[in-house]
Design an enzyme around this catalytic site. Structure first.
Site, short mmCIF file in Angstrom:
data_model
loop_
_atom_site.label_atom_id
_atom_site.label_comp_id
_atom_site.label_asym_id
_atom_site.label_seq_id
_atom_site.Cartn_x
_atom_site.Cartn_y
_atom_site.Cartn_z
N LYS A 78 0.85 -1.20 0.00
CA LYS A 78 0.00 0.00 0.00
C LYS A 78 0.88 1.25 0.00
CE LYS A 78 -3.95 2.04 2.55
NZ LYS A 78 -4.74 1.98 3.79
N SER A 153 -9.86 2.42 3.08
CA SER A 153 -8.89 3.06 2.22
C SER A 153 -7.97 2.09 1.49
CB SER A 153 -8.02 4.03 3.05
OG SER A 153 -7.21 3.30 3.95
N SER A 177 -10.12 0.24 7.47
CA SER A 177 -9.54 0.37 6.13
C SER A 177 -8.94 -0.90 5.53
CB SER A 177 -8.47 1.46 6.12
OG SER A 177 -9.08 2.71 5.94
#
Lengths: 461, 487
Positions: A78, A153, A177
């Site tokens: 990420k 997210s 998330s």
């Protein structure tokens, strides 16, 4: 193995061990698929050259008999994790030119175990959102229905796993998330206990909530990655000294006699597979116990106050002075304003304004302090529940993914998006969801047990 | 004399408190591994954390904690076993993270005091708290017409902020508070106390009120005054300014002012209306600091002797006058020098030499006592020679000068120059007999009762012997010879 990308991390590990294919071959397969599925926008930055180089080195190590736990396995990271020499943006324009001179501790652990970096995945800007639509690089699409969002997210990580654009992914969770996008993309996601994985080198959103974690095809895949990433880090004062358990080895599928709590507040909206799952757990020998977490409703508000307050301070460093983008101005204050106005997206700016209010001389006592008190009550709820049961079981996100348009009109702020996720974020508890959208929450440091129960839950299709 | 400002409406008294920032002596910074050394080229001691890079986290340097506890003990203060770090938020070029890590709500050290001495006697000035925080970097505004330059070497160096209660009633008390504090931190090795280098910085809170008033009137803060003298000057100036304004019936704002050493004036920096909201909240990157009794007591056990304790010991055990003891303990190095020099010698005599000839010589050559060409043992030996009667005090001054120039031992110099006192009584008696014989008129006057003339004869003896005769011995033998002439 015909299409190398259609397997779980553990299957690929076996394939590499049996020399059915090399890491270079596997990496090439993923790179080809990443190019094919680029329209999903899972990655912000692809690193094909670096990936092939790392794969080649991994094959060489393997030839010499040096085989790490993740030897040769291609992963996505990420874009909240700083990767040395590889652009790291937090999906923000303000960091769109930022190349970290250091590596985050958790990703370093991955590389030390032999893993290969395929690229950096998309996220909501500074991980603020749950649809990956606030990214400066545009939304990530849902691999199972391209009209829908991937969630967020960690939308990029979830999509990269769900679309088989990597063998496994790192993610971060602050308020759901990892579990929310995992649920949307039908993959497994695991948020370890706060303090289990170092936050060093992970771009901060809300420090008391941020947890580095993983997304994978299966719970077992998640267990392996977590095992590698976890461990004490002297560079993170909130990191634990507890030894890391061999999570994968502890997945023995035996939950006989285990007391599984069903929080009544988490059953307002139930997915189709719910009753079947309860039946299955009983068949596996578990005892189901009704419990209550009375302050569930308040968790959302507490989350917004705490996370935005902390975020405002954490994001103050992006000021155009030392790195990242700068928009000049006649005075220092003007330069700050120009840079931050242009560099941050609307959602980030909105949260920082609110966070500034929540931590102001007056707001601190009116909002921030009461929120911390409520946070303690939420923790008390869990403490009481865990006096009766070993783990808690519930749906993760009992609603289907929404469209980008719906997300833009606030769908992600509706009920159920993160109602069952927030309380375990505020309390730092280990929690994960299996690739069938069902979640397990455990006591602090009970990571091994949570993963084990999740591994059983996952058997219920 | 009590400090008072006389106005039309009566006598005004000063109400003053000091906030002193002391840079902690430590190898590395308080939350990063970068060096905390002073004086490097710009931006040579900067860790990624100090430059505010994303993903960087603070890790507490336990050495800085120890220094705070030591200083807290020096302030006779309560050491708090539980303290918490907070973020103080504001934007500035030399604050890379956009917040300073400090301790607002739960400081590491609680209430204590410093005892000050003025003409009015001794008074305890209360200390409200001591907390641990990070220093900011340096902005340099005069290197370029439109840009500012930044040096992050100082960013993140540990600071102790020591906040006094509003107990100070005169500029002299403020001065002595600062001197006592500076001596204490230097003794403990927790801060070098150099105000001119900025390692000790002072903010002053000043208000005035009519004698007899019990409430405080509103105060003015004066920032960053960089010497004890300026602090005293600034307080006096500000107190008078406020009295004048009150007397003229004018109001003035609660504000922050800057002291200008060149003009000797203060000028407004910002008013309360423009005061910043620092939005303090606990730093989630740092768990609360929890200390054990064992840890604290271990530090207490290893604490060096503090100035006040040393002063009392010098008075009681070494028999020094209060004045001498006070001067000798004011500086840790001076006290250490004196103690070494006084080993096995007459302490009072050694004190006189240290405070007299040694201080004068050091001052003349701009040397610190640690740079003295005369080692403490050598000065002790010199005093020993006097006590033993080998040389006179007068000759000793000559020997000292030579020691200071050459670094040689006093006995060597005395031998080389043949400065030993003449102790051969026969030779001295012969010398006296000659002098008396040459001055029989004066001898007669003495016999007639003019005793004062004896001093003149002693002078003649010293002159003839080039000062080598012990004055006591000279007096004694003179009496003997005079008696002989009478008979």
């Amino acid at each position: 193995m015909t299409d190398l990308t259609q397997h779980t991390l553990l299957e690929l590990k076996q394939g590499l061990d049996k020399k059915e294919f090399s890491s270079v071959e596997l990496t090439q397969a993923y790179l080809a698929r990443m190019a094919e599925k680029r329209h999903l926008n899972a990655y912000i930055t692809e690193t094909p050259e670096k990936a092939l180089q790392m794969a080649k080195e991994s094959d060489e190590r393997r030839a010499k008999g040096q085989v790490g736990l993740l030897e040769g396995l291609p992963l996505s990271v990420k874009d909240m994790f700083c990767t040395k020499g590889v652009k790291t943006t937090a999906a923000s324009k303000i960091l769109s030119n930022f190349i970290p001179p250091f590596e985050s501790t958790t990703t370093q652990h991955l590389w030390d175990a032999g893993a290969v970096l395929l690229g950096k995945t998309n996220t909501d800007e500074f991980a603020m959102g749950s649809s990956t639509i606030t990214s400066y690089y545009g939304p990530t699409l849902n691999p199972h229905d391209e009209t829908k969002v991937a969630g967020g997210s960690s939308g990029g990580p979830a999509c990269s796993v769900g679309a088989h654009l990597c063998a496994g992914a790192t993610g971060t969770e602050t308020g759901g998330s990892i579990r929310q996008p995992a649920s949307f993309c039908r993959v497994a996601g695991y948020k370890p206990t706060y303090g289990r994985c170092s936050r060093y080198g992970v771009i901060a959103y809300a420090s008391s909530l941020d947890v580095p974690g993983v997304l994978g095809h299966t719970v077992a895949d998640c267990a392996l990655m977590t095992q590698v990433m976890a461990g004490h880090d002297p560079k993170d004062s909130t990191s634990s000294h507890r030894p890391v358990e061999p999570y994968v080895q502890m997945l023995d599928k035996n939950i006989t006699g285990l007391k599984i709590g069903l929080p009544k507040e988490y059953q307002e909206l139930l997915p189709d597979n719910w009753e079947k799952a309860l039946q299955f757990l009983k068949e596996q020998g578990a005892e189901l116990v009704d419990v209550s977490l009375p302050h569930t409703e308040e968790a959302g508000m507490v989350y917004y106050i705490v996370s935005q307050g902390e975020a405002t301070a954490n994001l103050a460093r992006y000021d155009g002075v030392r790195y990242g983008m700068r928009v000049d101005g006649a005075t220092l204050d003007e330069m700050y304003m120009n840079t931050r106005m242009d560099g941050f997206g609307e959602e980030v700016r909105r949260r920082m304004i609110l966070g500034t209010f929540f931590t102001s001389a007056k707001g601190y006592y009116d909002y921030f302090v009461p929120a911390q008190k409520m946070r303690a009550l939420i923790k008390q709820d869990f403490d009481k529940a865990f006096e009766q049961v070993d783990v808690l079981f519930s749906p993760a996100v009992p609603i289907p993914p929404f469209t980008v348009e719906e997300a833009r009109h606030g769908a992600s702020k509706g009920r159920f998006n993160d109602t069952y996720l927030m309380p375990s974020c505020l309390t730092g508890l280990p929690a994960g969801c299996a690739n069938n959208g069902l979640q397990v929450i455990g006591k602090m440091w009970d990571d091994a047990l949570v993963l084990k129960v999740l591994d059983v839950v996952e058997m219920c299709k | 004399m009590t400090y008072r400002i006389t106005g039309k409406s009566g006598e005004w008294e000063l109400v003053c408190g000091l906030e002193v920032h002391c840079q902690i002596i430590s190898e590395s910074k308080v939350f990063s591994g970068a060096s905390a050394a002073f004086g490097a080229a710009p931006n040579q001691h900067v860790a990624f954390l100090d430059a505010g890079f994303p993903g960087q986290l603070p890790v507490l340097n336990i050495k800085c904690v120890e220094q705070c506890i030591k200083t807290g003990m020096g302030l006779n203060a309560k050491i708090n076993k539980h303290s918490v770090f907070d973020r103080k938020n504001y934007f500035y070029g030399d604050l890379p993270t956009g917040y300073q890590i400090t301790q607002l709500f739960y400081p590491i050290v609680g209430e204590g005091y410093i005892e000050v001495e003025t003409e009015d006697g001794k008074r305890k000035i209360g200390v409200e708290r001591l907390h641990l925080e990070q220093d900011a970097g340096k902005s340099i505004h005069d290197m370029h017409p439109t840009y500012s330059y930044l040096d992050f070497n100082r960013t993140g160096v540990g600071l102790m902020e020591i906040v006094s209660k509003p107990d100070i009633r005169s500029p002299e008390e403020a001065g002595d508070y600062l001197r006592k504090l500076r001596a204490m931190v230097r003794y403990l090795g927790t801060c070098d106390g150099n105000m001119d280098e900025g390692s000790m910085r002072c903010d002053i809170n000043v208000s005035v009120r009519l004698v007899g008033e019990t409430e405080f009137r509103h105060r003015v803060e004066i920032k960053n005054v960089n010497s004890v003298k300026f602090v005293m000057q600034a307080i006096d100036l500000e107190a008078h300014r406020q009295v004048e304004l009150y007397e003229a019936g004018e109001s003035f704002p609660q504000e922050t002012r800057l002291f200008d050493a060149a003009s000797g004036e203060t000028r407004s920096m910002r008013s309360k209306e423009n005061a910043l909201d620092y939005r303090y909240f606990p730093d989630p990157d740092l768990p609360p600091l929890e200390l054990t009794d064992e840890y604290i007591e271990n530090i207490r056990k290893n604490l060096p002797e503090l100035p006040e304790a040393k002063r009392l010991r010098f008075i009681e055990q070494l028999g020094l006058p209060e004045y001498d003891a006070g001067i000798l303990v004011a500086d840790r190095d001076t006290a250490a020098y004196f103690e070494k020099a006084a080993q096995g010698q007459d302490a009072k005599k050694v004190a006189n030499w240290v405070m007299g000839d040694l201080f004068a010589a050091l001052n003349k050559d701009c040397l610190a006592i640690t740079q003295s060409p005369v080692a403490p043992e050598q000065l002790g030996a010199l005093v020993g020679l006097i006590t033993q009667g080998v040389i006179s005090g007068k000759i000793a001054k000559e020997v000292f000068e030579e020691m200071f120039k050459t670094g040689k031992n006093p006995d060597v110099i005395v031998k080389e120059k043949g400065l030993e006192q003449v102790s051969d009584t026969g030779a001295i008696e012969a010398m006296i007999a000659q002098i008396l014989a040459d001055n029989m008129d004066k001898v007669a006057e003495i016999h007639a009762g003019k005793d004062k003339l004896k001093g003149w004869f002693v002078g003649q003896i010293m002159k003839a012997s080039q000062g080598k005769v012990n004055p006591g011995l000279a007096n004694q033998l003179l009496d003997k010879k005079l008696a002989e002439t009478k008979a």
